[in-house]
Design an enzyme around this catalytic site. Structure first.
Site, PDB file in Angstrom:
ATOM      1  N   HIS A 306       0.752  -1.277  -0.059  1.00 49.14           N
ATOM      2  CA  HIS A 306       0.017  -0.061  -0.033  1.00 49.14           C
ATOM      3  C   HIS A 306       0.836   1.153  -0.047  1.00 49.14           C
ATOM      4  CE1 HIS A 306      -2.622   3.110   1.388  1.00 49.14           C
ATOM      5  NE2 HIS A 306      -3.719   2.320   1.365  1.00 49.14           N
ATOM      6  N   HIS A 349      -0.175   3.743  11.659  1.00 51.43           N
ATOM      7  CA  HIS A 349       1.137   4.581  11.508  1.00 51.43           C
ATOM      8  C   HIS A 349       1.064   5.655  12.376  1.00 51.43           C
ATOM      9  CE1 HIS A 349      -1.796   6.359   8.944  1.00 51.43           C
ATOM     10  NE2 HIS A 349      -1.163   7.561   8.842  1.00 51.43           N
ATOM     11  N   GLU A 355      -2.653  15.321  10.348  1.00 48.79           N
ATOM     12  CA  GLU A 355      -3.697  14.812   9.585  1.00 48.79           C
ATOM     13  C   GLU A 355      -5.300  15.163   9.697  1.00 48.79           C
ATOM     14  OE1 GLU A 355      -3.322  10.695   8.937  1.00 48.79           O
ATOM     15  OE2 GLU A 355      -1.077  10.968   8.348  1.00 48.79           O
ATOM     16  N   HIS A 379      -5.867  13.551  13.470  1.00 48.61           N
ATOM     17  CA  HIS A 379      -4.717  12.739  14.114  1.00 48.61           C
ATOM     18  C   HIS A 379      -3.558  13.686  14.182  1.00 48.61           C
ATOM     19  CE1 HIS A 379      -7.640   9.627  12.317  1.00 48.61           C
ATOM     20  NE2 HIS A 379      -7.645   9.262  13.883  1.00 48.61           N
ATOM     21  N   HIS A 385      -2.495   5.863  14.791  1.00 48.76           N
ATOM     22  CA  HIS A 385      -3.807   5.669  14.120  1.00 48.76           C
ATOM     23  C   HIS A 385      -3.862   4.687  13.176  1.00 48.76           C
ATOM     24  CE1 HIS A 385      -2.051   9.189  12.174  1.00 48.76           C
ATOM     25  NE2 HIS A 385      -2.966   8.865  11.032  1.00 48.76           N
TER      26      HIS A 385
END
Length: 453
Positions: A306, A349, A355, A379, A385
């Site tokens: 990803h 992560h 964010e 976050h 999170h």
């Protein structure tokens, strides 16, 4: 309510010199445009003739320093110079629109936060009074950082105008339709589109279909630009041709009016005797624009793993640190997932960036419950999170055939600075107090057995 006609007295260009127009817009991002609403109003071959056609005044609007490597400026040919749209200023209070630094002593910004959509209250609100600041970052006085807002707009501005000397605004509608009648032309905006309103540009906001709600990223720092594509090459992501700047339009209307200015986080108003939207012709590369998010062409992994969310960057505002943005605007839209032997949602992560996410419509794959259209989450930097338990279990046990994520469009305002909650975000907005509990049921699966998965 519905308003589809042009504002009273507004004249829109019938022809555009030098650039093809598409339904009142000109294509390209940061292009050098030229447009006129009356034939011959735009000087050719020079910027400041001794006498302009129609008795107009020539005036330059500069968005960068004169000595910038690539100066951004627009020459305007207007009925009155801007000094006639400015008088003595009176300080006013706009209580819900906050600027950084705004650190509230009894509000804790450290944590993982999520909010339901801020509801409409029934109160009559325009673009200024309906702004609700959720977070601030950096310092508006030193021109770094940002603020994130929710707007709730129920009524049009009538003989009222606004500009921000502090920032450019990235507008992300979530419901309703708005019209931005600006000095340089008209932008109509609806959900799944965005608009960029430059610093210093005067405009009025009208409700075409309401009530209207959406998100705003207020950028104090360097202007938004398209991200460098590197090995991706010349195509995909956000293509410059899909950005649209308005053609010239103007008002020649005598009416007592109010102009409100945001300057260093403070709000002031001045009374004038006419509409300030009186630019008959203009040319330059400093202009508002709109972009349809449905034109964003995502790229991603086609074999395994990803990629980082930065692969979905639509726009970036650079900072003084190479490779680390003052703001990234990132879009998560419909796309195919085809990676083999891969945990496909975003992994767990924590990182250096803060964010703030918003949901425009549909369901976000890492948080299938609770993150609903109109909602937001935060976050902050270096806080862990990732997927909740249900999302983790579903992705860990899914049949990994080709799978198309549909009915989804979320975004992220990401910044290198910590985002501080406002008093509104911490005490009035519909905060989901149980959000942190979405990770409570994650299980310990390790037991030391070799080969166990």
């Amino acid at each position: 309510m519905t308003i589809d006609a042009l504002p009273t007295g507004m004249i829109r260009a019938a022809t555009v010199n030098g650039t093809a127009a598409n339904e009142g817009y000109m294509p390209g991002f940061g292009n050098d445009y030229e447009t006129e609403a009356l034939p011959g109003a735009l000087p050719q071959g020079m910027n400041s003739p001794q006498k302009c056609e129609y008795g107009l005044y020539g005036e330059q609007l500069s968005g960068t320093a004169f000595t910038a490597d690539t100066p951004e400026r627009t020459w305007c040919y207007r009925i009155r110079p801007s000094v006639k749209h400015s008088s003595r200023y009176t300080r006013i209070d706009v209580p819900y629109w906050k600027s950084a630094p705004n650190v509230v002593g009894d509000v804790t910004s450290l944590g993982q936060y999520r909010w339901d959509p801020v509801p409409h209250s029934g109160e009559k609100l325009n673009w200024i009074t309906g702004m609700r600041t959720m977070t601030t970052a950096g310092d508006v006085n030193t021109q770094v950082g940002m603020a994130a807002h929710i707007y709730l707009v129920t009524e049009s501005m009538r003989d009222e105008y606004f500009y921000s000397a502090d920032s450019e605004l990235l507008v992300v509608p979530q419901e309703g339709r708005l019209r931005f009648a600006t000095e340089l032309g008209i932008i109509d905006l609806e959900p799944k589109e965005i608009a960029i309103i430059p610093r210093g540009l005067v405009y009025r906001v009208e409700v075409l279909e309401g009530p209207a709600r959406g998100f705003v990223c207020e950028n104090y720092g360097q202007k938004f630009e398209l991200p460098g594509r590197g090995p991706i090459g010349a195509n995909c992501m956000a293509n410059p041709r899909d950005f649209k700047a308005p053609v010239a339009a103007f008002e020649d209307r005598e009416a007592p009016s109010t102009l409100t200015i945001k300057w260093c986080g403070q709000f002031h108003e001045t009374k004038i005797a006419q509409s300030p939207l009186d630019v008959v012709a203009w040319h330059g590369n400093y202009a508002p624009c709109k972009y349809d998010l449905r034109n964003y062409c995502p790229v991603g992994a086609i074999l395994f793993d990803h990629p980082d969310p930065s692969i979905f960057t639509v726009l970036t505002a650079p900072s003084g640190v190479p490779g680390t943005a003052n703001i990234d605007f990132v879009l998560f839209r419909e796309r195919w997932m085809v990676m083999e032997d891969t945990f496909r949602p975003p992994w767990y992560h924590k990182n250096i960036m803060s964010e703030l996410m918003g949901n425009i419509y549909g369901q976000y794959d890492a948080k299938p419950q609770g993150f609903i259209p109109g909602g937001m989450s935060l976050h902050n930097m270096m806080l862990p999170h990732g997927p909740d338990r249900d999302a983790f279990e579903k992705a860990s046990n899914a049949n990994l055939g080709p799978d198309k994520l549909e009915n989804t469009m979320s975004f992220m305002f990401e910044t290198r600075f910590p985002q501080h909650l406002t008093e509104f975000a911490g005490k009035e907005a519909p905060l989901q107090d149980d959000y942190i509990d979405c990770w409570e049921s994650l299980e310990k699966k390790f037991d030391g057995t070799p080969g166990k998965k």
